[in-house]
Structures are given as structure tokens and as C-alpha cells.
Design a protein around this motif. Sequence first.
Motif, PDB file in Angstrom:
ATOM      1  N   UNK A 177       5.752   8.722   3.948  1.00  0.00           N
ATOM      2  CA  UNK A 177       7.055   8.704   3.269  1.00  0.00           C
ATOM      3  C   UNK A 177       6.925   8.026   1.904  1.00  0.00           C
ATOM      4  N   UNK A 178       6.210   6.918   1.868  1.00  0.00           N
ATOM      5  CA  UNK A 178       6.004   6.208   0.599  1.00  0.00           C
ATOM      6  C   UNK A 178       5.177   7.047  -0.369  1.00  0.00           C
ATOM      7  N   UNK A 179       4.138   7.719   0.138  1.00  0.00           N
ATOM      8  CA  UNK A 179       3.287   8.536  -0.734  1.00  0.00           C
ATOM      9  C   UNK A 179       3.996   9.798  -1.217  1.00  0.00           C
ATOM     10  N   UNK A 180       5.007  10.247  -0.486  1.00  0.00           N
ATOM     11  CA  UNK A 180       5.808  11.385  -0.949  1.00  0.00           C
ATOM     12  C   UNK A 180       6.809  10.949  -2.021  1.00  0.00           C
ATOM     13  N   UNK A 181       7.379   9.777  -1.862  1.00  0.00           N
ATOM     14  CA  UNK A 181       8.482   9.368  -2.737  1.00  0.00           C
ATOM     15  C   UNK A 181       8.017   8.665  -4.021  1.00  0.00           C
ATOM     16  N   UNK A 182       6.958   7.891  -3.953  1.00  0.00           N
ATOM     17  CA  UNK A 182       6.510   7.141  -5.128  1.00  0.00           C
ATOM     18  C   UNK A 182       6.192   8.054  -6.320  1.00  0.00           C
ATOM     19  N   UNK A 183       5.437   9.135  -6.131  1.00  0.00           N
ATOM     20  CA  UNK A 183       5.192  10.023  -7.277  1.00  0.00           C
ATOM     21  C   UNK A 183       6.467  10.702  -7.793  1.00  0.00           C
ATOM     22  N   UNK A 184       7.443  10.897  -6.917  1.00  0.00           N
ATOM     23  CA  UNK A 184       8.731  11.448  -7.368  1.00  0.00           C
ATOM     24  C   UNK A 184       9.395  10.448  -8.319  1.00  0.00           C
ATOM     25  N   UNK A 212       4.708  -2.135  -2.626  1.00  0.00           N
ATOM     26  CA  UNK A 212       4.342  -3.429  -2.035  1.00  0.00           C
ATOM     27  C   UNK A 212       4.889  -3.645  -0.630  1.00  0.00           C
ATOM     28  N   UNK A 213       6.103  -3.151  -0.366  1.00  0.00           N
ATOM     29  CA  UNK A 213       6.758  -3.473   0.899  1.00  0.00           C
ATOM     30  C   UNK A 213       6.702  -2.350   1.934  1.00  0.00           C
ATOM     31  N   UNK A 214       6.363  -1.142   1.499  1.00  0.00           N
ATOM     32  CA  UNK A 214       6.288  -0.037   2.460  1.00  0.00           C
ATOM     33  C   UNK A 214       4.901   0.597   2.466  1.00  0.00           C
ATOM     34  N   UNK A 215       4.456   1.090   1.314  1.00  0.00           N
ATOM     35  CA  UNK A 215       3.191   1.830   1.268  1.00  0.00           C
ATOM     36  C   UNK A 215       1.995   0.981   1.687  1.00  0.00           C
ATOM     37  N   UNK A 216       1.859  -0.183   1.095  1.00  0.00           N
ATOM     38  CA  UNK A 216       0.693  -1.028   1.387  1.00  0.00           C
ATOM     39  C   UNK A 216       0.678  -1.492   2.853  1.00  0.00           C
ATOM     40  N   UNK A 217       1.767  -2.075   3.379  1.00  0.00           N
ATOM     41  CA  UNK A 217       1.747  -2.476   4.794  1.00  0.00           C
ATOM     42  C   UNK A 217       1.563  -1.285   5.744  1.00  0.00           C
ATOM     43  N   UNK A 218       2.158  -0.134   5.419  1.00  0.00           N
ATOM     44  CA  UNK A 218       2.023   1.035   6.287  1.00  0.00           C
ATOM     45  C   UNK A 218       0.583   1.545   6.287  1.00  0.00           C
ATOM     46  N   UNK A 219      -0.081   1.509   5.127  1.00  0.00           N
ATOM     47  CA  UNK A 219      -1.480   1.924   5.087  1.00  0.00           C
ATOM     48  C   UNK A 219      -2.330   0.981   5.931  1.00  0.00           C
ATOM     49  N   UNK A 220      -2.088  -0.295   5.813  1.00  0.00           N
ATOM     50  CA  UNK A 220      -2.844  -1.276   6.607  1.00  0.00           C
ATOM     51  C   UNK A 220      -2.579  -1.060   8.100  1.00  0.00           C
ATOM     52  N   UNK A 221      -1.318  -0.835   8.473  1.00  0.00           N
ATOM     53  CA  UNK A 221      -0.984  -0.558   9.873  1.00  0.00           C
ATOM     54  C   UNK A 221      -1.651   0.709  10.373  1.00  0.00           C
ATOM     55  N   UNK A 222      -1.718   1.723   9.520  1.00  0.00           N
ATOM     56  CA  UNK A 222      -2.390   2.971   9.884  1.00  0.00           C
ATOM     57  C   UNK A 222      -3.866   2.719  10.150  1.00  0.00           C
ATOM     58  N   UNK A 223      -4.495   1.937   9.287  1.00  0.00           N
ATOM     59  CA  UNK A 223      -5.918   1.649   9.461  1.00  0.00           C
ATOM     60  C   UNK A 223      -6.184   0.824  10.714  1.00  0.00           C
ATOM     61  N   UNK A 224      -5.425  -0.221  10.903  1.00  0.00           N
ATOM     62  CA  UNK A 224      -5.647  -1.085  12.069  1.00  0.00           C
ATOM     63  C   UNK A 224      -5.447  -0.307  13.357  1.00  0.00           C
ATOM     64  N   UNK A 225      -4.342   0.428  13.449  1.00  0.00           N
ATOM     65  CA  UNK A 225      -4.078   1.182  14.672  1.00  0.00           C
ATOM     66  C   UNK A 225      -5.071   2.336  14.843  1.00  0.00           C
TER      67      UNK A 225
END
Length: 144
Positions: A19-26, A53-66
Motif C-alpha cells: 500500500x505504501x509503495x503504491x501510494x508514495x510514488x503517486x 517512515x511510519x508505514x513503508x519502513x516498518x512494514x518492509x521490516x515486518x515483511x522480512x522478519x515474518x
Amino acid sequence: MFFNILKILHIISVVSWMAALFYLPRLFVYHSEHFSNKGFLDVVKIQEKKLFDMIAQPAMIGTFISGIALMIFYPISIFKSGMWIHIKLTAVILLVIYHYSCWFYLKKFEKSSVPPRSGKFFRFYNEIPTILLIVIVVCAVLRF
């Protein structure tokens, strides 16, 4: 049950990251096309920074850890189950590169007095995560 909880966390993290990667470039499109409107830019800059900072970065880290946890608890033979996992992980690596290219443009917008790229460029750039997501989902579902 633990495996299912990991999958749930992984799916939630991936959805949030995408969601963050779709919206940030917009937002970059709007930023480029309305660069002369200072009031608008002040709002867009805050949105871009908070989104990253508050969505994309933490979500990427959560994706990697999980994701790493799933690979650890999933049989090691996953890497011998076909090309799907290799293609999927390659697409994930490309998403990480894309993620940090968004960070690069975010910093360029913060410091520059002119847009780093055109709105047209960012409209095209905005399609990259969609293509990578399609590749990842096809690989995860079909496991060829």
C-alpha cells in the motif's frame, strides 16, 4: 498454530508495505506537477515522510522478519521445490531496491528547488510495484 500466526503477520506486513509503495510514488506525481504551489508542497512533504517512515519502513521490516521466520520454520526443501521461490525472492529483492529508490526520491524532493523527475516519469515509476506484486503472487500461488 504458530505457523499460521506467522503467515498472518506476513500477509498483513506485505499488504501494508505494498500500500505504501503504491501510494508514495503517486504523491511524487503530485509533488512534481504542483511544485510551484508552496502550501500544497508543505502538506505533500509531510505525507511523503510519514508514509515512508511510519508505514513503508516498518512494514518492509515486518515483511522480512515474518518471511525469514516462515522460511526457517518451513522445510529447507522449499528451495528445491521449483523455480517459484527463486523468482519470488528475486522480485522481493527488486521491491527492496524500489523501496530505497523511493527513499532516494523522497530525499531529493526534500532538498531540491526543482522536481528531480517529471510527473510523467513518476506515473510510470508507480507501476513497478504492481508488476512485481503480480510476479510474487503468481509464484506463491502456483509454485511451479
